[in-house]
Write a protein that holds these residues in place. Structure first.
Motif, PDB file in Angstrom:
ATOM      1  N   ALA A 457       3.351 -15.797  -7.971  1.00 52.53           N
ATOM      2  CA  ALA A 457       3.698 -16.711  -6.881  1.00 52.53           C
ATOM      3  C   ALA A 457       2.710 -17.875  -6.823  1.00 52.53           C
ATOM      4  CB  ALA A 457       3.714 -15.972  -5.548  1.00 52.53           C
ATOM      5  N   LYS A 458       3.225 -19.042  -6.472  1.00 46.52           N
ATOM      6  CA  LYS A 458       2.364 -20.219  -6.318  1.00 46.52           C
ATOM      7  C   LYS A 458       1.913 -20.382  -4.871  1.00 46.52           C
ATOM      8  CE  LYS A 458       4.576 -22.919 -10.016  1.00 46.52           C
ATOM      9  NZ  LYS A 458       5.362 -24.147 -10.292  1.00 46.52           N
ATOM     10  N   ASN A 459       2.877 -20.357  -3.950  1.00 48.75           N
ATOM     11  CA  ASN A 459       2.538 -20.581  -2.545  1.00 48.75           C
ATOM     12  C   ASN A 459       3.542 -19.818  -1.681  1.00 48.75           C
ATOM     13  OD1 ASN A 459       1.806 -21.557  -0.042  1.00 48.75           O
ATOM     14  ND2 ASN A 459       1.473 -23.644  -0.766  1.00 48.75           N
ATOM     15  N   LEU A 460       3.308 -18.527  -1.535  1.00 50.88           N
ATOM     16  CA  LEU A 460       4.235 -17.637  -0.836  1.00 50.88           C
ATOM     17  C   LEU A 460       3.582 -17.048   0.408  1.00 50.88           C
ATOM     18  CD1 LEU A 460       6.816 -15.886  -0.610  1.00 50.88           C
ATOM     19  CD2 LEU A 460       5.735 -14.265  -2.187  1.00 50.88           C
ATOM     20  N   THR A 461       4.261 -17.167   1.528  1.00 50.36           N
ATOM     21  CA  THR A 461       3.825 -16.545   2.774  1.00 50.36           C
ATOM     22  C   THR A 461       4.874 -15.529   3.217  1.00 50.36           C
ATOM     23  OG1 THR A 461       2.591 -18.507   3.475  1.00 50.36           O
ATOM     24  CG2 THR A 461       3.195 -16.921   5.179  1.00 50.36           C
ATOM     25  N   ILE A 462       4.454 -14.285   3.355  1.00 50.95           N
ATOM     26  CA  ILE A 462       5.353 -13.209   3.757  1.00 50.95           C
ATOM     27  C   ILE A 462       5.143 -12.932   5.239  1.00 50.95           C
ATOM     28  CG2 ILE A 462       6.033 -10.811   3.381  1.00 50.95           C
ATOM     29  CD1 ILE A 462       4.856 -11.044   0.560  1.00 50.95           C
ATOM     30  N   ILE A 463       6.210 -13.089   6.009  1.00 50.76           N
ATOM     31  CA  ILE A 463       6.162 -12.835   7.457  1.00 50.76           C
ATOM     32  C   ILE A 463       6.772 -11.465   7.693  1.00 50.76           C
ATOM     33  CG2 ILE A 463       6.947 -13.617   9.713  1.00 50.76           C
ATOM     34  CD1 ILE A 463       7.256 -16.445   8.303  1.00 50.76           C
ATOM     35  N   VAL A 464       5.956 -10.517   8.148  1.00 53.30           N
ATOM     36  CA  VAL A 464       6.409  -9.140   8.352  1.00 53.30           C
ATOM     37  C   VAL A 464       6.610  -8.895   9.840  1.00 53.30           C
ATOM     38  CG1 VAL A 464       5.949  -6.700   7.914  1.00 53.30           C
ATOM     39  CG2 VAL A 464       5.082  -8.428   6.322  1.00 53.30           C
ATOM     40  N   ASN A 465       7.845  -8.599  10.208  1.00 55.24           N
ATOM     41  CA  ASN A 465       8.158  -8.300  11.608  1.00 55.24           C
ATOM     42  C   ASN A 465       7.977  -6.804  11.825  1.00 55.24           C
ATOM     43  OD1 ASN A 465       9.324 -11.064  11.949  1.00 55.24           O
ATOM     44  ND2 ASN A 465      10.812 -10.249  10.492  1.00 55.24           N
ATOM     45  N   ASN A 466       6.826  -6.416  12.303  1.00 51.65           N
ATOM     46  CA  ASN A 466       6.528  -4.992  12.480  1.00 51.65           C
ATOM     47  C   ASN A 466       6.943  -4.565  13.884  1.00 51.65           C
ATOM     48  OD1 ASN A 466       5.578  -2.401  12.545  1.00 51.65           O
ATOM     49  ND2 ASN A 466       3.577  -2.886  11.661  1.00 51.65           N
ATOM     50  N   ASN A 467       8.161  -4.016  13.956  1.00 44.66           N
ATOM     51  CA  ASN A 467       8.658  -3.543  15.249  1.00 44.66           C
ATOM     52  C   ASN A 467       8.859  -2.029  15.242  1.00 44.66           C
ATOM     53  OD1 ASN A 467      10.944  -3.424  13.629  1.00 44.66           O
ATOM     54  ND2 ASN A 467      11.813  -5.298  14.485  1.00 44.66           N
ATOM     55  N   GLY A 468       8.114  -1.357  14.348  1.00 42.15           N
ATOM     56  CA  GLY A 468       8.127   0.097  14.356  1.00 42.15           C
ATOM     57  C   GLY A 468       9.359   0.706  13.723  1.00 42.15           C
ATOM     58  N   GLY A 469       9.855   0.092  12.638  1.00 38.22           N
ATOM     59  CA  GLY A 469      10.998   0.672  11.930  1.00 38.22           C
ATOM     60  C   GLY A 469      12.223  -0.216  11.947  1.00 38.22           C
ATOM     61  N   GLY A 470      13.359   0.353  11.619  1.00 41.03           N
ATOM     62  CA  GLY A 470      14.614  -0.397  11.528  1.00 41.03           C
ATOM     63  C   GLY A 470      15.278  -0.529  12.882  1.00 41.03           C
ATOM     64  N   GLN A 471      14.822  -1.503  13.653  1.00 38.48           N
ATOM     65  CA  GLN A 471      15.299  -1.614  15.046  1.00 38.48           C
ATOM     66  C   GLN A 471      16.752  -2.047  15.150  1.00 38.48           C
ATOM     67  OE1 GLN A 471      13.758  -0.395  17.561  1.00 38.48           O
ATOM     68  NE2 GLN A 471      11.928   0.095  16.355  1.00 38.48           N
ATOM     69  N   ILE A 472      17.324  -2.534  14.057  1.00 38.18           N
ATOM     70  CA  ILE A 472      18.742  -2.883  14.116  1.00 38.18           C
ATOM     71  C   ILE A 472      19.591  -1.637  14.399  1.00 38.18           C
ATOM     72  CG2 ILE A 472      19.262  -2.600  11.647  1.00 38.18           C
ATOM     73  CD1 ILE A 472      21.027  -5.190  11.985  1.00 38.18           C
ATOM     74  N   ASN A 529      -2.737 -21.188  -1.189  1.00 34.19           N
ATOM     75  CA  ASN A 529      -1.924 -20.913  -2.368  1.00 34.19           C
ATOM     76  C   ASN A 529      -1.909 -19.442  -2.742  1.00 34.19           C
ATOM     77  OD1 ASN A 529      -1.336 -23.612  -2.555  1.00 34.19           O
ATOM     78  ND2 ASN A 529      -2.831 -24.047  -4.141  1.00 34.19           N
ATOM     79  N   ASN A 530      -0.999 -19.090  -3.631  1.00 31.65           N
ATOM     80  CA  ASN A 530      -0.707 -17.756  -4.122  1.00 31.65           C
ATOM     81  C   ASN A 530       0.053 -16.955  -3.071  1.00 31.65           C
ATOM     82  OD1 ASN A 530      -2.284 -14.743  -5.234  1.00 31.65           O
ATOM     83  ND2 ASN A 530      -0.536 -15.746  -6.132  1.00 31.65           N
ATOM     84  N   ILE A 531      -0.610 -16.138  -2.254  1.00 30.79           N
ATOM     85  CA  ILE A 531       0.154 -15.275  -1.353  1.00 30.79           C
ATOM     86  C   ILE A 531      -0.607 -15.026  -0.054  1.00 30.79           C
ATOM     87  CG2 ILE A 531      -0.714 -13.249  -2.599  1.00 30.79           C
ATOM     88  CD1 ILE A 531       1.875 -11.812  -1.853  1.00 30.79           C
ATOM     89  N   ASN A 532       0.140 -15.066   1.049  1.00 28.93           N
ATOM     90  CA  ASN A 532      -0.387 -14.780   2.381  1.00 28.93           C
ATOM     91  C   ASN A 532       0.555 -13.795   3.071  1.00 28.93           C
ATOM     92  OD1 ASN A 532      -2.305 -17.391   2.567  1.00 28.93           O
ATOM     93  ND2 ASN A 532      -0.299 -18.036   1.856  1.00 28.93           N
ATOM     94  N   ILE A 533      -0.007 -12.933   3.893  1.00 26.58           N
ATOM     95  CA  ILE A 533       0.812 -12.012   4.690  1.00 26.58           C
ATOM     96  C   ILE A 533       0.506 -12.239   6.165  1.00 26.58           C
ATOM     97  CG2 ILE A 533       1.219  -9.594   5.317  1.00 26.58           C
ATOM     98  CD1 ILE A 533       0.733  -8.860   2.405  1.00 26.58           C
ATOM     99  N   ILE A 534       1.552 -12.504   6.944  1.00 26.39           N
ATOM    100  CA  ILE A 534       1.418 -12.620   8.395  1.00 26.39           C
ATOM    101  C   ILE A 534       2.169 -11.450   9.016  1.00 26.39           C
ATOM    102  CG2 ILE A 534       1.872 -14.008  10.444  1.00 26.39           C
ATOM    103  CD1 ILE A 534       1.902 -16.493   8.668  1.00 26.39           C
ATOM    104  N   GLU A 535       1.440 -10.532   9.609  1.00 27.82           N
ATOM    105  CA  GLU A 535       2.066  -9.405  10.291  1.00 27.82           C
ATOM    106  C   GLU A 535       2.177  -9.717  11.774  1.00 27.82           C
ATOM    107  OE1 GLU A 535       1.545  -4.572  11.061  1.00 27.82           O
ATOM    108  OE2 GLU A 535      -0.109  -5.732  10.208  1.00 27.82           O
ATOM    109  N   MET A 536       3.382  -9.617  12.293  1.00 28.36           N
ATOM    110  CA  MET A 536       3.604  -9.828  13.726  1.00 28.36           C
ATOM    111  C   MET A 536       4.086  -8.520  14.334  1.00 28.36           C
ATOM    112  SD  MET A 536       5.344 -13.636  13.800  1.00 28.36           S
ATOM    113  CE  MET A 536       6.886 -13.075  13.090  1.00 28.36           C
ATOM    114  N   ASN A 537       3.352  -8.023  15.312  1.00 29.23           N
ATOM    115  CA  ASN A 537       3.678  -6.745  15.948  1.00 29.23           C
ATOM    116  C   ASN A 537       4.514  -6.976  17.204  1.00 29.23           C
ATOM    117  OD1 ASN A 537       0.609  -6.414  14.769  1.00 29.23           O
ATOM    118  ND2 ASN A 537       1.898  -4.625  14.380  1.00 29.23           N
TER     119      ASN A 537
END
Length: 561
Positions: A457-472, A529-537
């Motif tokens: 990856a060159k410039n990837l930001t992963i946004i993780v929606n941590n809501n405690g599982g498959g809330q759908i 650059n490369n990779i970032n992870i943003i975890e949102m609880n």
């Protein structure tokens, strides 16, 4: 020179000739002849190494989504081939070009119990455009045609994966080497028929002129300008799916863009029904839009192949190209004197009312508030990849008048697997910022993709929606009937996985904002650059009343004119 090397050189020359440059390799022994010849001519290709074939398949899919050219996948024999299957199926149903080359033992090893020997002949048969089994032979005169067909049948409508199973016997290498010729000639494309059959034109006009209708647009491969021109001629509203990329501010000025269709079409009101639907591209994310489409008397599909996403609608007319119908309609302007201005105003006002109601009634759900903030602060020309399940549905709710962002999804089969790997492939082929929005379970499902991202990856930001599982799953009706074990077996919370520690172990930048202001600062100033992870609880209780919020949205929309 070994016979298979002669064959491979011819094949590679054909790839160069037809501008196929992207190759993704997973390591193994049986594929040595292919890899050896590719790496000795590496200057002619964009070669990527992805350790895990499952991730490699999705990575290649991501590259082809951006390039609109076939990416070549190469693996060894045995179970390696099976790991491509999910990505190949997604490629087939989302119509993304891939050339899959699986290496194989000679045919006489089959049914013998020999090590690493699988019946690989046409192993993906239900999910590919074409298959060829290259035998052990000293003949070379057929290879050029195999290469041509693999490119043509992958890149032309309907685009999708092709499979070549290439048998190799030992020895795999010798010291002979011939440099392949670099003779880039052309892309292989269909000659489009630019004259519309008079009977089809008459049928189109009969179903459109003086009829109440809408143009429903899903993810598509046409030019947005063509869709807007069609809407202007027939003067119908456009029901724009979030992946249509038609929800741009300037499009709203001269067109009636409906971006709240998921809410509006839940209502059983005859005033929102149409006599004719023009459907462009894939099915919309919202099943309520699709259900409303079923009520129309006439269904016109504009799709460049016979693989139409028609669900259970009757196909009254199928057109292969927007160009064709637009060329004809330019000479028929006098027929569209009934300009439907009153109906357009009604839908425009209805959309505005629905947008106001959404903003009012969903303000209590943190994930929606944070997602709005993310989209409003994305760098210009970013690519935003929406995961399936809840993320794409939330995007459908909130996306409104957004400029300079390209939205991409994986709606061929709408799975939650391979998201990180696809995003890595997309990020590897563009210099623009790439944002991946996915749920916590989808993130965990493709943890191996983090290795692929680190390498490519060159410039990837992963946004993780941590809501405690498959809330759908909390939104589904069966949740009320299976209370005793629903959380453990369907929601599947995962308290023992720490994303911060996981990120640190891979030397990936990790952020965990607790305020909206912190999130804005991260996006605007801190991602690199490369990779970032943003975890949102997010609190899982937010989703228990999700359907109630939707009900309030609809109740607050006044459907009167």
């Amino acid at each position: 020179m070994l016979n298979h090397d002669k064959q491979i050189n011819i094949f590679l020359e054909q790839l160069v000739t037809y501008s196929v440059k992207d190759i993704v390799i997973s390591p193994g022994s049986r594929s040595t002849p292919l890899v050896n010849n590719i790496l000795k001519n590496k200057h002619l290709f964009n070669v990527h190494l992805v350790l895990d074939e499952r991730s490699a398949g999705y990575f290649a899919l991501g590259r082809s989504k951006i390039s609109n050219k076939a990416t070549v996948l190469i693996c060894t024999s045995g179970t390696a081939t099976l790991n491509y299957s999910p990505a190949i199926a997604e490629s087939f149903y989302s119509k993304v070009p891939l050339i899959v080359i699986t290496s194989d033992r000679p045919m006489h090893y089959r049914h013998t119990g020999s090590n690493q020997t699988l019946i690989q002949s046409d192993i993906y048969k239900n999910n590919i455009n074409w298959f060829y089994d290259v035998p052990i032979t000293d003949k070379t005169n057929f290879i050029s045609n195999v290469a041509y067909k693999s490119v043509y049948l992958s890149e032309n409508a309907p685009q999708g994966p092709v499979h070549i199973n290439w048998q190799f016997e030992e020895p795999f290498t010798d010291k002979d080497f011939i440099k392949i010729k670099s003779n880039v000639r052309k892309n292989i494309t269909d000659d489009k028929k630019m004259i519309l059959d008079p009977e089809k034109l008459k049928l189109f006009l009969d179903m459109v002129v003086n009829k109440k209708g809408v143009i429903v647009v899903g993810s598509h491969k046409f030019e947005n300008s063509e869709i807007l021109e069609l809407a202007k001629i027939v003067n119908w509203p456009i029901v724009a799916d979030p992946l249509s990329n038609l929800r741009k501010s300037d499009y709203y000025e001269n067109n009636t863009i409906i971006d709240t269709g998921d809410m509006i079409f839940r209502e059983e009101d005859k005033r929102i029904n149409s006599e004719t639907i023009i459907h462009i591209g894939s099915l919309p994310v919202s099943k309520y839009i699709s259900k409303n489409m079923e009520k129309a008397n006439n269904h016109i599909f504009i799709e460049d192949s016979e693989r139409i996403a028609h669900e259970f609608f009757e196909i009254d007319l199928h057109l292969l190209s927007l160009d064709i119908i637009l060329n004809e309609l330019k000479n028929q302007n006098n027929l569209f004197l009934n300009n439907h201005e009153k109906r357009n105003r009604y839908f425009k006002n209805l959309n505005n009312k629905a947008r106001e109601s959404i903003n009012k009634n969903f303000s209590q759900i943190d994930e929606i508030t944070y997602k709005k903030s993310i989209i409003n602060n994305l760098p210009k020309n970013s690519i935003y990849i929406s995961g399936n399940s809840l993320p794409i549905r939330i995007l459908d709710i909130i996306l409104n008048k957004c400029d300079d962002i390209r939205f991409i999804g994986n709606r061929g089969l709408s799975g939650i697997d391979g998201n990180i790997s696809i995003a890595s492939g997309i990020s590897s082929i563009t210099d623009n910022h790439v944002f991946l929005d996915l749920g916590d379970l989808a993130f965990i499902h493709d943890l191996g993709g983090l290795i692929t991202a680190k390498r490519n990856a060159k410039n990837l930001t992963i946004i993780v929606n941590n809501n405690g599982g498959g809330q759908i799953f909390n939104l589904l009706p069966q949740s009320k009937d299976l209370v005793d074990f629903y959380d453990e077996w369907f929601i599947t919370p995962h308290e023992n996985i720490n994303l911060s520690e996981l990120s640190n172990s891979l030397k990936i930048r990790y952020f965990n904002p607790t305020k909206e202001s912190e999130l804005k600062k991260i996006i605007n100033k801190e991602i690199k650059n490369n990779i970032n992870i943003i975890e949102m609880n997010f609190k899982n209780t937010d989703y228990h009343n999700y359907n109630s919020h939707i009900k309030k949205v609809i109740e607050n929309i006044n459907f009167d004119e």
